[in-house]
Design a protein around this motif. Structure first.
Motif, PDB file in Angstrom:
ATOM      1  N   ALA A 136       0.623  -1.071  -0.046  1.00 35.90           N
ATOM      2  CA  ALA A 136      -0.069   0.005   0.129  1.00 35.90           C
ATOM      3  C   ALA A 136       0.741   1.221  -0.101  1.00 35.90           C
ATOM      4  N   LEU A 137       1.995   1.161   0.701  1.00 34.62           N
ATOM      5  CA  LEU A 137       2.884   2.433   0.676  1.00 34.62           C
ATOM      6  C   LEU A 137       3.424   2.670  -0.529  1.00 34.62           C
ATOM      7  N   ALA A 138       3.874   1.495  -1.218  1.00 30.82           N
ATOM      8  CA  ALA A 138       4.432   1.506  -2.775  1.00 30.82           C
ATOM      9  C   ALA A 138       3.340   2.065  -3.567  1.00 30.82           C
ATOM     10  N   ARG A 139       2.146   1.596  -3.464  1.00 31.54           N
ATOM     11  CA  ARG A 139       1.193   2.149  -4.323  1.00 31.54           C
ATOM     12  C   ARG A 139       0.874   3.732  -4.233  1.00 31.54           C
ATOM     13  N   ALA A 140       1.381   4.172  -3.129  1.00 34.03           N
ATOM     14  CA  ALA A 140       1.190   5.658  -2.648  1.00 34.03           C
ATOM     15  C   ALA A 140       2.198   6.315  -3.098  1.00 34.03           C
ATOM     16  N   GLY A 141       3.309   5.685  -3.898  1.00 30.81           N
ATOM     17  CA  GLY A 141       4.449   6.334  -4.465  1.00 30.81           C
ATOM     18  C   GLY A 141       5.638   6.309  -3.552  1.00 30.81           C
ATOM     19  N   LYS A 142       5.601   5.567  -2.732  1.00 29.82           N
ATOM     20  CA  LYS A 142       6.887   5.583  -1.507  1.00 29.82           C
ATOM     21  C   LYS A 142       7.741   4.535  -2.250  1.00 29.82           C
ATOM     22  N   ARG A 143       9.147   4.662  -1.526  1.00 34.40           N
ATOM     23  CA  ARG A 143       9.977   3.552  -2.168  1.00 34.40           C
ATOM     24  C   ARG A 143      10.112   2.877  -0.882  1.00 34.40           C
ATOM     25  N   VAL A 144      10.008   1.555  -0.861  1.00 32.42           N
ATOM     26  CA  VAL A 144       9.635   0.676   0.462  1.00 32.42           C
ATOM     27  C   VAL A 144      10.414  -0.467  -0.035  1.00 32.42           C
ATOM     28  N   GLY A 145      10.959  -1.272   1.216  1.00 28.47           N
ATOM     29  CA  GLY A 145      11.667  -2.397   1.421  1.00 28.47           C
ATOM     30  C   GLY A 145      11.150  -3.092   2.644  1.00 28.47           C
ATOM     31  N   GLY A 217      19.264   0.883  -2.217  1.00 28.14           N
ATOM     32  CA  GLY A 217      19.091   2.067  -3.180  1.00 28.14           C
ATOM     33  C   GLY A 217      18.394   3.367  -2.118  1.00 28.14           C
ATOM     34  N   GLU A 218      17.709   4.140  -2.659  1.00 21.95           N
ATOM     35  CA  GLU A 218      16.868   5.042  -2.271  1.00 21.95           C
ATOM     36  C   GLU A 218      15.461   4.414  -1.421  1.00 21.95           C
ATOM     37  N   LEU A 219      15.340   4.696  -0.090  1.00 25.96           N
ATOM     38  CA  LEU A 219      13.991   4.046   0.569  1.00 25.96           C
ATOM     39  C   LEU A 219      13.507   5.350   1.207  1.00 25.96           C
ATOM     40  N   ASP A 220      12.383   5.263   1.429  1.00 22.59           N
ATOM     41  CA  ASP A 220      11.471   6.107   2.356  1.00 22.59           C
ATOM     42  C   ASP A 220      11.205   5.427   3.542  1.00 22.59           C
ATOM     43  N   TYR A 221      10.731   3.913   3.362  1.00 24.05           N
ATOM     44  CA  TYR A 221      10.154   3.102   4.382  1.00 24.05           C
ATOM     45  C   TYR A 221      11.001   1.854   4.365  1.00 24.05           C
ATOM     46  N   GLY A 336      -7.689  -4.533   0.882  1.00 22.82           N
ATOM     47  CA  GLY A 336      -6.850  -3.483   0.200  1.00 22.82           C
ATOM     48  C   GLY A 336      -7.046  -2.135   0.774  1.00 22.82           C
ATOM     49  N   GLU A 337      -8.309  -1.709   0.627  1.00 21.52           N
ATOM     50  CA  GLU A 337      -8.799  -0.705   1.109  1.00 21.52           C
ATOM     51  C   GLU A 337      -8.373  -0.351   2.651  1.00 21.52           C
ATOM     52  N   VAL A 338      -8.321  -1.255   3.473  1.00 23.68           N
ATOM     53  CA  VAL A 338      -8.183  -1.168   4.964  1.00 23.68           C
ATOM     54  C   VAL A 338      -6.611  -0.489   5.164  1.00 23.68           C
ATOM     55  N   PHE A 339      -5.613  -1.527   4.264  1.00 23.41           N
ATOM     56  CA  PHE A 339      -4.449  -1.102   4.117  1.00 23.41           C
ATOM     57  C   PHE A 339      -3.954   0.172   3.317  1.00 23.41           C
ATOM     58  N   THR A 340      -4.535   0.619   2.574  1.00 25.08           N
ATOM     59  CA  THR A 340      -4.525   1.760   1.855  1.00 25.08           C
ATOM     60  C   THR A 340      -4.622   3.015   2.923  1.00 25.08           C
ATOM     61  N   SER A 341      -5.933   2.931   3.521  1.00 25.27           N
ATOM     62  CA  SER A 341      -6.133   3.710   4.693  1.00 25.27           C
ATOM     63  C   SER A 341      -5.086   3.953   5.615  1.00 25.27           C
ATOM     64  N   LEU A 342      -4.540   2.553   6.142  1.00 21.86           N
ATOM     65  CA  LEU A 342      -3.471   2.489   7.162  1.00 21.86           C
ATOM     66  C   LEU A 342      -2.297   3.340   6.457  1.00 21.86           C
ATOM     67  N   ALA A 343      -1.867   2.719   5.291  1.00 16.94           N
ATOM     68  CA  ALA A 343      -0.893   3.716   4.737  1.00 16.94           C
ATOM     69  C   ALA A 343      -0.945   5.150   4.617  1.00 16.94           C
ATOM     70  N   GLU A 344      -2.068   5.662   4.170  1.00 13.72           N
ATOM     71  CA  GLU A 344      -2.021   6.970   4.261  1.00 13.72           C
ATOM     72  C   GLU A 344      -2.121   7.671   5.537  1.00 13.72           C
ATOM     73  N   ASP A 345      -2.538   7.004   6.665  1.00 17.66           N
ATOM     74  CA  ASP A 345      -2.397   7.565   8.097  1.00 17.66           C
ATOM     75  C   ASP A 345      -0.771   7.595   8.336  1.00 17.66           C
ATOM     76  N   ILE A 346      -0.090   6.497   7.987  1.00 16.79           N
ATOM     77  CA  ILE A 346       1.294   6.526   8.332  1.00 16.79           C
ATOM     78  C   ILE A 346       1.938   7.495   7.683  1.00 16.79           C
ATOM     79  N   ILE A 347       1.605   7.854   6.080  1.00 20.16           N
ATOM     80  CA  ILE A 347       2.481   8.656   5.661  1.00 20.16           C
ATOM     81  C   ILE A 347       2.108  10.200   5.979  1.00 20.16           C
ATOM     82  N   TYR A 348       0.977  10.448   6.380  1.00 22.11           N
ATOM     83  CA  TYR A 348       0.451  11.961   6.727  1.00 22.11           C
ATOM     84  C   TYR A 348       0.489  12.146   8.136  1.00 22.11           C
ATOM     85  N   ASN A 349       0.379  11.070   9.258  1.00 25.11           N
ATOM     86  CA  ASN A 349       0.617  11.405  10.423  1.00 25.11           C
ATOM     87  C   ASN A 349       1.748  10.678  11.292  1.00 25.11           C
ATOM     88  N   GLY A 350       2.592  10.101  10.396  1.00 27.30           N
ATOM     89  CA  GLY A 350       3.953   9.522  11.106  1.00 27.30           C
ATOM     90  C   GLY A 350       3.692   8.186  11.838  1.00 27.30           C
TER      91      GLY A 350
END
Length: 350
Positions: A136-145, A217-221, A336-350
């Motif tokens: 879900a974080l990757a779908r949001a455009g983040k670089r994830v490992g 390489g370059e990672l965000d998470y 999938g929608e549950v994890f999309t929401s969780l990923a957005e919370d983590i991205i925007y609220n840390g």
């Protein structure tokens, strides 16, 4: 009339598909010859003989040179010499480690957010949470490992349908990418799914290898799927990555919640920030929308209250994705929608 300089410039955007760096910058393009001004011959030296994406590299080179005006392209593949491979390895090492050998991603200013996914006991879906949050974080455009740090119970490769091994450049591993997520796991190195029978020092060595000797390489998470409980790996990760945040996974069952509280208590003791509790297998939803609480209710809330945090997601029961055999759920599915929401919370609220 084409020139060697024009050829190199045209090939600069073409990347090695595993290292994600320009073939030209990696010094992989050799022996350029231009015949009659429009016929190009060249050699590309690869890191390994059996590069699985050789055909893509060839197509990309031919397309770029024809666009430049080449009437024909004759491409030969070779393999780097020991000296060239050693030079490349040193270059990769310098990118990811400091002069003292410490991974640059572990520096507080690296920009990488480490999230350890932990639980008190096995069987609560910790790895499912890890891979679906990562996707879900990757779908949001983040670089994830993902580091599959569950050394004894590694399951991430199978759950993400990864059936190849990482490419090794000397002693440096190139993570396998699946669903837009880079993955390293003990499962890549345990032959025939054999059990790993190690104690503390060897476990520490492998976790450190996954950090130091892997070209992320370059990672965000970077998500770490920890073994359940509070054993050697959890202790080592706490020492190696003091800035890591944690997500505690439980089911609604009071026993799972009670056991998970120990993992949460360890996070508090090691001063890891707890992002929150994920209650997995929270309910089963009938076709008419009725929810059935097969494992009872209240476990996640009780755990969150004890740890002075919140339940950040309730994940329902669901069948694995049809026809894929993967445990990564489609973004349009209920899970999938549950994890999309969780990923957005983590991205925007840390």
């Amino acid at each position: 009339m084409l020139t060697k300089e024009q050829v190199l410039e045209a090939l600069k955007p073409i990347q090695d598909p595993e290292l994600h760096k320009s073939l030209v910058d990696l010094n992989m393009v050799k022996n350029i010859q231009i015949i009659d001004g429009v016929h190009v011959q060249l050699e590309v030296v690869l890191t390994i003989q059996g590069c699985p994406l050789k055909a893509k590299i060839q197509q990309d080179i031919e397309d770029a040179l024809r666009k430049l005006g080449a009437a024909s392209v004759m491409l030969k593949f070779g393999v780097m010499s020991k000296e060239e491979l050693a030079a490349l390895t040193q270059s990769l090492k310098k990118e990811v480690t400091t002069d003292t050998g410490v991974p640059k991603m572990l520096r507080p200013d690296s920009g990488v957010t480490f999230i350890a996914i932990t639980s008190g006991k096995g069987g609560v879906g910790k790895s499912t949470v890890t891979i679906n949050l990562a996707a879900a974080l990757a779908r949001a455009g983040k670089r994830v490992g993902i580091i599959d740090a569950d050394i004894y119970g590694f399951s991430i490769p199978a759950m993400m349908k990864i059936d190849q091994k990482p490419t090794m450049i000397d002693q440096t591993a190139i993570p396998i990418e699946s669903y837009g997520v880079k993955v390293m796991s003990m499962g890549f190195f345990a032959p025939d799914n054999n059990p790993v029978m190690w104690r503390g020092p060897m476990l520490n060595k492998w976790i450190r290898n996954f950090l130091v000797n892997t070209h992320w390489g370059e990672l965000d998470y970077l998500l770490l799927d920890l073994p359940p409980g509070t054993g050697d790996v959890a202790i080592d990760v706490a020492a190696m990555i003091p800035q890591a945040k944690e997500i505690i996974v439980t089911t609604p069952h009071n026993v799972a919640s009670f056991v998970a509280s120990r993992a949460g208590a360890m996070a508090v003791h090691t001063k890891h920030e707890i992002i929150g509790v994920v209650e997995n297998m929270a309910y089963y939803e009938e076709k008419d929308g009725t929810k059935k609480y097969l494992f009872g209710q209240g476990g996640g809330d009780a755990l969150a209250e004890q740890l002075k945090t919140n339940v950040i997601a309730r994940v329902p029961f669901a069948q694995p994705e049809e026809n894929t055999g993967s445990s990564v759920y489609d973004e349009d599915s209920l899970i999938g929608e549950v994890f999309t929401s969780l990923a957005e919370d983590i991205i925007y609220n840390g």
